[in-house]
Structures are given as structure tokens and as C-alpha cells.
Design an enzyme around this catalytic site. Structure first.
Site, short mmCIF file in Angstrom:
data_model
loop_
_atom_site.label_atom_id
_atom_site.label_comp_id
_atom_site.label_asym_id
_atom_site.label_seq_id
_atom_site.Cartn_x
_atom_site.Cartn_y
_atom_site.Cartn_z
N THR A 15 0.82 -1.22 0.00
CA THR A 15 0.00 0.00 0.00
C THR A 15 0.84 1.26 0.00
OG1 THR A 15 -1.85 -1.10 1.11
CG2 THR A 15 -1.74 1.29 1.31
N ASP A 60 1.31 -6.60 -4.37
CA ASP A 60 0.40 -6.49 -3.25
C ASP A 60 0.80 -7.60 -2.29
OD1 ASP A 60 -1.89 -6.98 -1.55
OD2 ASP A 60 -3.10 -5.82 -2.95
N SER A 61 0.99 -7.26 -1.01
CA SER A 61 1.53 -8.27 -0.10
C SER A 61 0.56 -9.43 0.13
CB SER A 61 1.93 -7.64 1.24
OG SER A 61 0.80 -7.37 2.05
N THR A 94 0.89 -4.32 4.31
CA THR A 94 0.56 -4.66 5.70
C THR A 94 -0.12 -6.01 5.85
OG1 THR A 94 -1.59 -3.52 5.60
CG2 THR A 94 0.34 -2.23 6.32
N ASP A 95 -0.77 -6.53 4.81
CA ASP A 95 -1.52 -7.78 4.97
C ASP A 95 -0.64 -8.92 5.46
OD1 ASP A 95 -3.98 -6.78 4.33
OD2 ASP A 95 -3.93 -7.42 2.23
N GLN A 265 -4.72 -21.12 19.45
CA GLN A 265 -5.47 -20.19 18.61
C GLN A 265 -5.99 -19.00 19.41
OE1 GLN A 265 -9.75 -22.14 17.88
NE2 GLN A 265 -8.11 -23.55 17.35
N CYS A 266 -5.75 -18.98 20.71
CA CYS A 266 -6.13 -17.83 21.54
C CYS A 266 -5.12 -16.70 21.35
CB CYS A 266 -6.17 -18.21 23.02
SG CYS A 266 -7.40 -19.46 23.41
#
Length: 329
Positions: A15, A60-61, A94-95, A265-266
Site C-alpha cells: 500500500t 500487493d503483499s 501490511t496484509d 489459537q487464543c
């Protein structure tokens, strides 16, 4: 932490350098000229000298992959060893910024200069953009002195690259480090894993456990040719331990040589298989605890170890110890 005086600015796209097209915002080349022009408008800034390199084509990341990580690592090595740079700034979308920061943390183990990644939520030149603040903030941090290793700079904060995550999209303060318990013995980096070691792409997968997951679904991933799996378990490392077929699928994959690692996954979780019987049954299949590692760190470390061509037993050994503060403060 010596100050960096001559840095490599490595532009990958994202971006920060995007420009408007008929199809929407798209990655664009020519960012070096825009950077130089913006710096000329801010003569009071005390910045290091810089040389610019661009990975082509800029992406694009969201399209980031392992080959891009390897290309970044190679460009950074060349900038340091051939061009004499004493610091590196990577401009990135940033992705997948946190994923790349984590992967580079392991791909560049032992590199004696600091590497900082940054990007922006809005393109440079757009009203209200955070692009120049992030970019020049990162350059000033390098000029002031940053410890060796990989860091992520965003919204005025310098964060360990191996522990940062993207936490939101509605604010310019999109990145942070969540408090996750860290345990693990820190060990010196062996020569077989330092930044000079050749790596290659390797098929990996990340899979969350969820109520109703079946052995057939798990086998669909494990039998797809993957060499390693990051399994996102519940809480402290539990899962459907009463499903014999699912446990058998994990055990068979481990016997075939697939490296199985478990994370929580928390958002603030930590794997400890000894707390619940359900966790113990999962561990018995061959799963290695990732402790409090993030998904980004677990995936990046698994890629670095398997990509170096290490056998299953060595990968499991090195995954279980701390190499760059991914497991220990």
C-alpha cells in the site's frame, strides 16, 4: 546499538507505494523518486544515507509467498555483504507484513546489522496517510541505533519482528505485540541455520481445530504433500482427543516424516500439553509445542528449518528451543 549511517531501502510493493488505476489501487514502481522528493521537503530530518533497491515486480503483499521471502533475504545479504550497508529498511504491504517479519527473523539469524520492516495503511501522498511517518520514523530509528535482528516499525512503535501481529484494519495503529507466555531455553544459533544457509521453498500448511473437524478433512491437508503443519489448537493445546481416527491421522503423518507443531489459537494463548489429558493425547501423536509463539512465528520458523533441508528429528529439536526470542524474553 550502533547508529546506521548507510542503509539499504528495499521496496517490495504494498500500500505504501500504491497508485490509483482503473482497477483500484495497484503496486507501482518509481518509489525511490517519490521518497527523495519527500525527504527534500523535510530538510530538518536527520536521516542516514540510503540506497534504494526494488524487488520486481512490486506486489500487493496479499500475494506474498516463500520465494518472495527468499528474494528479500538474498537482497538484504547482498546489500550488507556487497554494498556495505549497516542497516536495512524493508517497505512492505501490511496484509502479510508480520509474516515476512517473522520469516526474515529466522532467515537472517546471525546477520550483524539491524533490519526494520514497515509499511502503511494508506498510500503515500493520500490525505491522512501514515506512509511518510512510518517510513521516516523507521529511518530515524535506524539512525538512532537499533539492535541487530529483525524489527517491525509501525505507528511510532518498534516491535520484535518475531512477535508482532496485525491486530486490526480500522486504525492506523494496526500492529502490536500481544502478551503471550514465553518459555524455552535460548541457545546460540548454529552455523547450519544462520543467514548464509541456502533455503528452498517447502510445502507447509496451517490448520485451526474447530468443533466438528473430521479425520477426513485433516487427512486432506496432511496427504497433500505438506512437509510441515502448524496446528492451531484450543486454549493450552487441546483438541478432539476422543476422535481415534483424527489422532491416528496425525500419528501416521508424523511417522511419514511430516513435522507437526502446535500453537494456541487464543490471541494470548500458550500451549502446555501437560495441563489436560486431551492435550497429552495430542502430544502423543508427535506434535511439538510452540509454547506462546504466534502463527506468523511458527510458520516462519518451520519454513526456515525445513527449507534448510534438515531431517524431521533436527527440525523438531530446533523448533523446541529459542533462537531469536520467539520463545523466550
Amino acid at each position: 546499538m550502533p547508529a546506521s549511517r548507510n542503509i539499504l531501502v528495499l521496496y517490495t510493493g504494498g500500500t505504501i507505494g500504491m497508485q490509483q488505476s482503473s482497477e483500484g489501487l495497484m503496486p507501482a514502481s518509481g518509489f525511490a523518486e517519490r521518497l527523495g522528493a519527500q525527504q527534500a521537503q523535510l530538510p530538518s530530518l536527520q536521516l542516514p544515507d540510503w540506497q534504494f533497491r526494488e524487488l520486481l515486480p512490486p506486489i500487493d503483499s496479499a500475494n506474498m509467498n516463500q520465494r518472495n521471502w527468499l528474494a528479500m533475504a538474498e537482497a538484504i545479504r547482498n546489500g550488507v555483504e556487497q554494498d556495505g550497508c549497516d542497516g536495512v529498511l524493508v517497505l512492505h504491504g501490511t496484509d502479510t507484513l508480520a509474516y515476512s517479519a517473522a520469516a526474515l527473523s529466522f532467515l537472517l539469524l546471525g546477520l550483524e546489522v539491524p533490519v526494520v520492516l514497515t509499511g502503511s495503511m494508506l498510500p503515500a501522498g493520500v490525505s491522512g496517510s501514515d506512509a511518510w511517518d512510518n517510513l521516516f520514523g523507521a529511518m530515524q530509528a535506524l539512525s538512532n541505533g537499533v539492535e541487530t535482528g529483525v524489527q517491525l516499525f509501525f505507528s511510532g512503535k518498534l516491535m520484535p519482528g518475531v512477535r508482532a501481529s496485525k491486530l486490526g484494519t480500522a486504525s492506523l495503529e494496526a500492529f502490536g505485540v500481544l502478551p503471550r507466555m514465553r518459555t524455552g531455553q535460548h541457545v546460540p544459533v548454529p552455523g547450519s541455520l544462520d543467514f548464509r544457509q541456502t533455503r528452498r521453498p517447502v510445502p507447509l500448511a496451517v490448520l485451526p481445530l474447530y468443533p466438528g473437524i473430521t479425520a477426513a478433512q485433516l487427512n486432506g491437508v496432511l496427504e497433500s504433500g505438506v512437509k510441515g503443519l502448524v496446528l492451531e489448537c484450543y486454549g493450552s493445546g487441546t483438541g478432539p482427543s476422543d476422535d481415534a481416527q483424527l489422532l491416528d491421522a496425525l500419528s501416521k503423518a508424523h511417522r511419514r516424516g511430516v513435522v507437526l507443531v502446535a500453537i494456541s489459537q487464543c490471541p494470548q494463548g500458550h500451549v502446555d500439553f501437560d495441563i489436560y489429558a486431551a492435550g497429552g493425547k495430542l502430544a502423543a501423536t508427535g506434535l511439538i509445542s510452540g509454547g506462546g509463539m504466534t502463527r506468523e512465528a511458527a510458520l516462519g520458523k518451520l519454513f526456515s528449518l525445513l527449507g534448510a533441508g534438515l531431517p524431521q528429528s533436527e527440525v523438531e529439536h530446533w523448533f523446541a528451543v529459542d533462537l531469536c526470542s520467539e520463545r523466550a524474553e
